[in-house]
Design an enzyme around this catalytic site. Structure first.
Site, PDB file in Angstrom:
ATOM      1  N   HIS A   1     -30.648  22.194  35.918  1.00  0.00           N
ATOM      2  CA  HIS A   1     -30.088  23.035  36.992  1.00  0.00           C
ATOM      3  C   HIS A   1     -30.657  22.603  38.344  1.00  0.00           C
ATOM      4  O   HIS A   1     -29.922  22.506  39.334  1.00  0.00           O
ATOM      5  CB  HIS A   1     -30.448  24.510  36.777  1.00  0.00           C
ATOM      6  CG  HIS A   1     -29.821  25.165  35.581  1.00  0.00           C
ATOM      7  ND1 HIS A   1     -30.545  25.798  34.613  1.00  0.00           N
ATOM      8  CD2 HIS A   1     -28.510  25.310  35.213  1.00  0.00           C
ATOM      9  CE1 HIS A   1     -29.731  26.316  33.703  1.00  0.00           C
ATOM     10  NE2 HIS A   1     -28.495  26.032  34.027  1.00  0.00           N
TER      11      HIS A   1
ATOM     12  N   LYS B   1     -23.379  36.486  25.858  1.00  0.00           N
ATOM     13  CA  LYS B   1     -24.752  36.101  26.247  1.00  0.00           C
ATOM     14  C   LYS B   1     -25.614  37.320  26.475  1.00  0.00           C
ATOM     15  O   LYS B   1     -25.292  38.172  27.293  1.00  0.00           O
ATOM     16  CB  LYS B   1     -24.724  35.252  27.524  1.00  0.00           C
ATOM     17  CG  LYS B   1     -24.390  33.822  27.264  1.00  0.00           C
ATOM     18  CD  LYS B   1     -24.867  32.906  28.390  1.00  0.00           C
ATOM     19  CE  LYS B   1     -24.722  31.449  27.950  1.00  0.00           C
ATOM     20  NZ  LYS B   1     -25.127  30.512  28.964  1.00  0.00           N
TER      21      LYS B   1
ATOM     22  N   ARG C   1     -22.141  18.415  31.836  1.00  0.00           N
ATOM     23  CA  ARG C   1     -23.104  17.508  31.207  1.00  0.00           C
ATOM     24  C   ARG C   1     -22.437  16.545  30.248  1.00  0.00           C
ATOM     25  O   ARG C   1     -22.815  15.408  30.115  1.00  0.00           O
ATOM     26  CB  ARG C   1     -24.172  18.313  30.449  1.00  0.00           C
ATOM     27  CG  ARG C   1     -25.113  19.068  31.352  1.00  0.00           C
ATOM     28  CD  ARG C   1     -25.839  20.119  30.576  1.00  0.00           C
ATOM     29  NE  ARG C   1     -24.891  21.066  30.002  1.00  0.00           N
ATOM     30  CZ  ARG C   1     -25.197  21.991  29.114  1.00  0.00           C
ATOM     31  NH1 ARG C   1     -26.431  22.086  28.683  1.00  0.00           N
ATOM     32  NH2 ARG C   1     -24.285  22.817  28.665  1.00  0.00           N
TER      33      ARG C   1
ATOM     34  N   SER D   1     -30.627  25.866  28.434  1.00  0.00           N
ATOM     35  CA  SER D   1     -31.603  26.963  28.466  1.00  0.00           C
ATOM     36  C   SER D   1     -31.927  27.442  27.058  1.00  0.00           C
ATOM     37  O   SER D   1     -33.083  27.727  26.746  1.00  0.00           O
ATOM     38  CB  SER D   1     -31.054  28.116  29.306  1.00  0.00           C
ATOM     39  OG  SER D   1     -30.855  27.685  30.630  1.00  0.00           O
TER      40      SER D   1
END
Ligand code: COA
Length: 162
Positions: A18, A44, A93, A131
């Site tokens: 990030h 989430k 990514r 993460s």
């Protein structure tokens, strides 16, 4: 014309991937707002509180001058409008990110006009970081120093290590 971009995310916690993306984005836009979502997608359930995620992002990004870290608890489109931003910044990514990002960008285009989603790719050395993987490694006592800011590594050890 001053261009304001918002980089939204859960940042649970912020990683070096990030940070790399923020450093790249900060060179392109006059003002870059890191929007830490209090309520990201319903699937989430963040491990860190909203305040903790905000504080970790502020610490990790203190060296980037034109960056602000702000929490939001609304629809992203409403936050973008309230901040008068013209750009939503997101990272890509790998090909696996594309489908979800394409959906998100298309939905946001329906919700707010005249805002473009811009994608940047992180440096290859960060392409594998996420993460949740960082949380998993930290929870089992692995060393995460290469993946996060030192204070984030401390917070992970304090919170997650069994
Ligand atoms: N380097 C390394 N990792 C990266 C990265 C990069 N450059 N960019 C993303 N990631 C990883 C993150 O670590 C994270 O990993 P995880 O899923 O294992 O935790 C994952 O990719 C994506 O996380 P993040 O970048 O934080 O974004 P998100 O997908 O959690 O964020 C929101 C989604 C917050 C933008 C979206 O849910 C939202 O807008 N919510 C607000 C409510 C709303 O408006 N909903 C409707 C949307 S149309």
């Amino acid at each position: 014309m001053t261009v304001t971009a918002i980089y939204p995310g859960t940042f649970d916690p912020i990683t070096n991937g990030h940070i790399d993306l923020v450093e790249r984005g900060a060179k392109l836009f006059d003002r870059l707002i890191i929007g830490v979502a209090a309520f990201p997608s319903p699937s989430k359930k963040p491990a860190f509180s909203n305040e903790e995620r905000l504080e970790m992002a502020r610490t990790a990004l203190a060296h980037v001058p034109n960056v602000e870290v702000t929490g939001f608890d609304t629809l992203l489109a409403h936050f973008v409008a309230a901040e008068n931003a013209q750009v939503i910044l997101r990272g890509l990514r790998a090909v696996s990110d594309f489908e979800y990002e394409f959906q998100l960008a298309s939905m946001n285009r329906q919700l707010i006009e005249n805002v473009e989603t811009v994608f940047l790719t992180p440096s290859e050395q960060y392409a594998f970081i996420s993460s949740s993987l960082v949380r998993e490694v930290a929870a089992l006592g692995g060393n995460v120093d290469k993946f996060v800011h030192p204070q984030v590594a401390e917070a992970l050890a304090a919170r997650l290590q069994k």
